[in-house]
Motif scaffolding. Sequence first.
Motif, PDB file in Angstrom:
ATOM      1  N   ALA A  88       0.551  -1.319   0.278  1.00 12.62           N
ATOM      2  CA  ALA A  88      -0.082   0.312  -0.174  1.00 12.62           C
ATOM      3  C   ALA A  88       0.873   1.018   0.104  1.00 12.62           C
ATOM      4  CB  ALA A  88      -0.816   0.093   1.323  1.00 12.62           C
ATOM      5  N   THR A  89       1.478   1.169   0.705  1.00 10.04           N
ATOM      6  CA  THR A  89       2.527   2.727   0.804  1.00 10.04           C
ATOM      7  C   THR A  89       3.180   3.121  -0.600  1.00 10.04           C
ATOM      8  OG1 THR A  89       4.368   1.384   2.177  1.00 10.04           O
ATOM      9  CG2 THR A  89       2.785   2.373   3.240  1.00 10.04           C
ATOM     10  N   VAL A  90       4.387   1.778  -0.579  1.00  6.00           N
ATOM     11  CA  VAL A  90       5.159   1.776  -2.048  1.00  6.00           C
ATOM     12  C   VAL A  90       4.417   2.625  -3.443  1.00  6.00           C
ATOM     13  CG1 VAL A  90       6.096   0.618  -4.466  1.00  6.00           C
ATOM     14  CG2 VAL A  90       6.740   0.353  -1.434  1.00  6.00           C
ATOM     15  N   LEU A  91       2.998   1.602  -2.744  1.00  8.53           N
ATOM     16  CA  LEU A  91       1.909   2.234  -4.408  1.00  8.53           C
ATOM     17  C   LEU A  91       1.946   3.359  -4.149  1.00  8.53           C
ATOM     18  CD1 LEU A  91      -0.234  -1.123  -5.198  1.00  8.53           C
ATOM     19  CD2 LEU A  91       1.852  -0.127  -7.018  1.00  8.53           C
ATOM     20  N   ALA A  92       1.425   3.977  -2.964  1.00  9.85           N
ATOM     21  CA  ALA A  92       1.281   5.412  -2.998  1.00  9.85           C
ATOM     22  C   ALA A  92       1.618   6.210  -2.722  1.00  9.85           C
ATOM     23  CB  ALA A  92       0.629   5.612  -1.018  1.00  9.85           C
ATOM     24  N   GLU A  93       3.978   6.215  -2.836  1.00 10.70           N
ATOM     25  CA  GLU A  93       4.554   6.351  -3.034  1.00 10.70           C
ATOM     26  C   GLU A  93       4.585   7.086  -5.023  1.00 10.70           C
ATOM     27  OE1 GLU A  93       6.625   9.060  -1.048  1.00 10.70           O
ATOM     28  OE2 GLU A  93       5.786   8.579   0.243  1.00 10.70           O
ATOM     29  N   ALA A  94       4.830   5.852  -5.066  1.00 13.61           N
ATOM     30  CA  ALA A  94       4.841   5.536  -7.155  1.00 13.61           C
ATOM     31  C   ALA A  94       3.754   6.818  -7.152  1.00 13.61           C
ATOM     32  CB  ALA A  94       4.798   4.215  -7.611  1.00 13.61           C
ATOM     33  N   GLU A  95       2.224   7.162  -7.140  1.00 11.10           N
ATOM     34  CA  GLU A  95       1.246   7.474  -7.129  1.00 11.10           C
ATOM     35  C   GLU A  95       0.991   9.055  -7.091  1.00 11.10           C
ATOM     36  OE1 GLU A  95      -2.295   6.315  -6.680  1.00 11.10           O
ATOM     37  OE2 GLU A  95      -1.821   3.926  -8.389  1.00 11.10           O
ATOM     38  N   GLY A  96       2.685   9.618  -5.920  1.00 12.59           N
ATOM     39  CA  GLY A  96       2.599  10.245  -6.068  1.00 12.59           C
ATOM     40  C   GLY A  96       1.287  11.153  -4.809  1.00 12.59           C
ATOM     41  N   LEU A  97       1.135   9.784  -3.694  1.00 10.47           N
ATOM     42  CA  LEU A  97      -0.244  10.273  -3.073  1.00 10.47           C
ATOM     43  C   LEU A  97       0.581   9.691  -1.728  1.00 10.47           C
ATOM     44  CD1 LEU A  97      -2.877   9.228  -4.721  1.00 10.47           C
ATOM     45  CD2 LEU A  97      -2.344  11.614  -4.241  1.00 10.47           C
ATOM     46  N   PRO A  98       1.215  10.764  -0.923  1.00  9.98           N
ATOM     47  CA  PRO A  98       2.359  10.259  -0.065  1.00  9.98           C
ATOM     48  C   PRO A  98       1.104  10.227   1.585  1.00  9.98           C
ATOM     49  CG  PRO A  98       3.200  12.494   0.137  1.00  9.98           C
ATOM     50  CD  PRO A  98       2.037  11.549  -1.361  1.00  9.98           C
ATOM     51  N   SER A  99       0.329  11.488   1.469  1.00 13.00           N
ATOM     52  CA  SER A  99      -0.564  10.821   2.592  1.00 13.00           C
ATOM     53  C   SER A  99      -1.916   9.654   2.684  1.00 13.00           C
ATOM     54  CB  SER A  99      -1.764  12.264   2.189  1.00 13.00           C
ATOM     55  OG  SER A  99      -0.905  13.010   2.923  1.00 13.00           O
ATOM     56  N   HIS A 100      -1.671   9.059   1.034  1.00  9.94           N
ATOM     57  CA  HIS A 100      -2.805   8.012   1.418  1.00  9.94           C
ATOM     58  C   HIS A 100      -1.438   6.413   2.369  1.00  9.94           C
ATOM     59  CE1 HIS A 100      -4.765   9.048  -1.885  1.00  9.94           C
ATOM     60  NE2 HIS A 100      -5.377   8.760  -2.207  1.00  9.94           N
ATOM     61  N   GLY A 101      -0.324   6.691   2.045  1.00 10.85           N
ATOM     62  CA  GLY A 101       0.618   5.697   2.668  1.00 10.85           C
ATOM     63  C   GLY A 101       0.849   5.975   4.180  1.00 10.85           C
ATOM     64  N   ARG A 102       0.792   7.204   4.489  1.00 11.26           N
ATOM     65  CA  ARG A 102       0.762   7.965   5.781  1.00 11.26           C
ATOM     66  C   ARG A 102      -0.067   6.839   6.733  1.00 11.26           C
ATOM     67  NH1 ARG A 102       3.366   8.272  10.498  1.00 11.26           N
ATOM     68  NH2 ARG A 102       2.526  10.165  11.949  1.00 11.26           N
ATOM     69  N   ALA A 103      -1.503   7.223   5.922  1.00  6.28           N
ATOM     70  CA  ALA A 103      -3.072   6.642   6.731  1.00  6.28           C
ATOM     71  C   ALA A 103      -3.021   5.546   7.043  1.00  6.28           C
ATOM     72  CB  ALA A 103      -4.735   7.221   5.484  1.00  6.28           C
ATOM     73  N   VAL A 104      -2.112   4.558   6.380  1.00  2.00           N
ATOM     74  CA  VAL A 104      -1.146   3.315   7.072  1.00  2.00           C
ATOM     75  C   VAL A 104      -0.728   3.628   7.676  1.00  2.00           C
ATOM     76  CG1 VAL A 104      -0.471   1.048   5.806  1.00  2.00           C
ATOM     77  CG2 VAL A 104      -1.722   2.456   4.644  1.00  2.00           C
TER      78      VAL A 104
END
Length: 461
Positions: free
Chosen positions: A423-439
């Motif tokens: 989840a966090t790797v894909l969030a970073e790859a998509e330029g949406l770091p807050s998505h990863g932070r929510a995990v």
Amino acid sequence: MSSPAAFLAVTDLRGRRPAPAELEAALPRAELDVEAAAQAVRPVVEDVAARGAAAVLEASERFDGVRPPHLRVPPAELQRALDELDPAVREALETSAERVRAVDSAHTRPSDAVQVVPGGTVTQRWVPMRRVGLYVPGGRAVLPSSVVMNVVPAQVAGVEQIVVASPPQQEHGGLPHPTILAACALLGVNEVIAAGGAQAIALLAHGAEDLGDGAGLERVDLVTGPGNVYVAAAKRLVRGVVGIDAEAGPTEIAILADGQAEAAFVAADLISQAEHDPLAASVLVTDAADLVEAVERELAAQVPQAPHRERIEQALRGPQSGVVLVDDVEQGLAVVNAYGAEHLEIQTAEAEDVAARVTNAGAVFVGPYSPVSLGDYAAGSNHVLPTGGTSRFSSGLGVQTFLRGIHEIRYDKTALEASRGAATVLAEAEGLPSHGRAVDVRFDKHPARPSSRKASLSTPF
């Protein structure tokens, strides 16, 4: 091959293997300009959205030649229609409903849970529409069978509220045809609206504050049912405000037959669909030139005996109908899959095997004793089917038309941790770091939070 008086024009594909686009262009097809019809009915749809019942009544007077005394059919009229229904027709409707209900009941889908990782599941839960509007035509033919085909799957799906709309009839005092009303009453539908055409679709989609009896009409979530090009156009205009089943066009039948087919059966089945509408399509695909000649002889004998002879002749001789000659059944299969008929009959040797290889059709009728007419009334299948080649991407009406799938996701902390990296790797790859932070935040070590009691004691007021 055929005389000038032949009913069906012939397209000869023997010795040719046209590319898919060329093949599709060569096949007979009804000319139906839904976009032009949409422009024609747009003012009606917008007027109904703005003014409600008043606009519907005015449109009914203009298009149907009658102004109903009530848009909402009184319950007493429904019961009276059922009480006066021919017992033989009632029994036939009950048989049809029983068979459709049996088929649809077998097609319901239970919720199913998939364990993705230990402690992590995704469940698909099937939820019925809350309120649906079902349109039943009332033009050239009275179709109580369409009440069955629309209502029964909705009931099996568990739809809470069902509204039926059908055109007012001048000869019946502005009410829908009594047989339509009786079918509604037989199936327990008590909300019936005397409105047809584009104005009925708009009314179902937008609702109205007052139907003229002091009570309003709540808009529906989904509109289904067959109709003419203006009904299809109105559906196009309200899509997005509500869901729709399809933009149905004129009915069509394709018959894939070889030299073993019975010409009388083939001709009768072509005629049966031509009876619906001058724009109805009747197409025979065959590798047997002798069968074409035999079918023409049968048409010459059977058409003059039909009560709707003029309508049938117009449909059979129209550009949407005809014969497609092919080299063999294999090529015939390619043709019918390119055509994607609403109704497809297989009248060949090894019909079961041939039918199993059909990929595009609304419904497939296998063998000489499975005519389309059976499906219209008493097979247990549904007769509201995709037309105009749309079977390539859509299905006929059924219980699943009225169901929505909702995913439920349940992960515990261990399961989330096992999925954290992806989840966090894909969030970073998509330029949406807050998505990863929510995990990630769920694995931070937080200081102990003060209890709500201590927080209240520290509040200065």
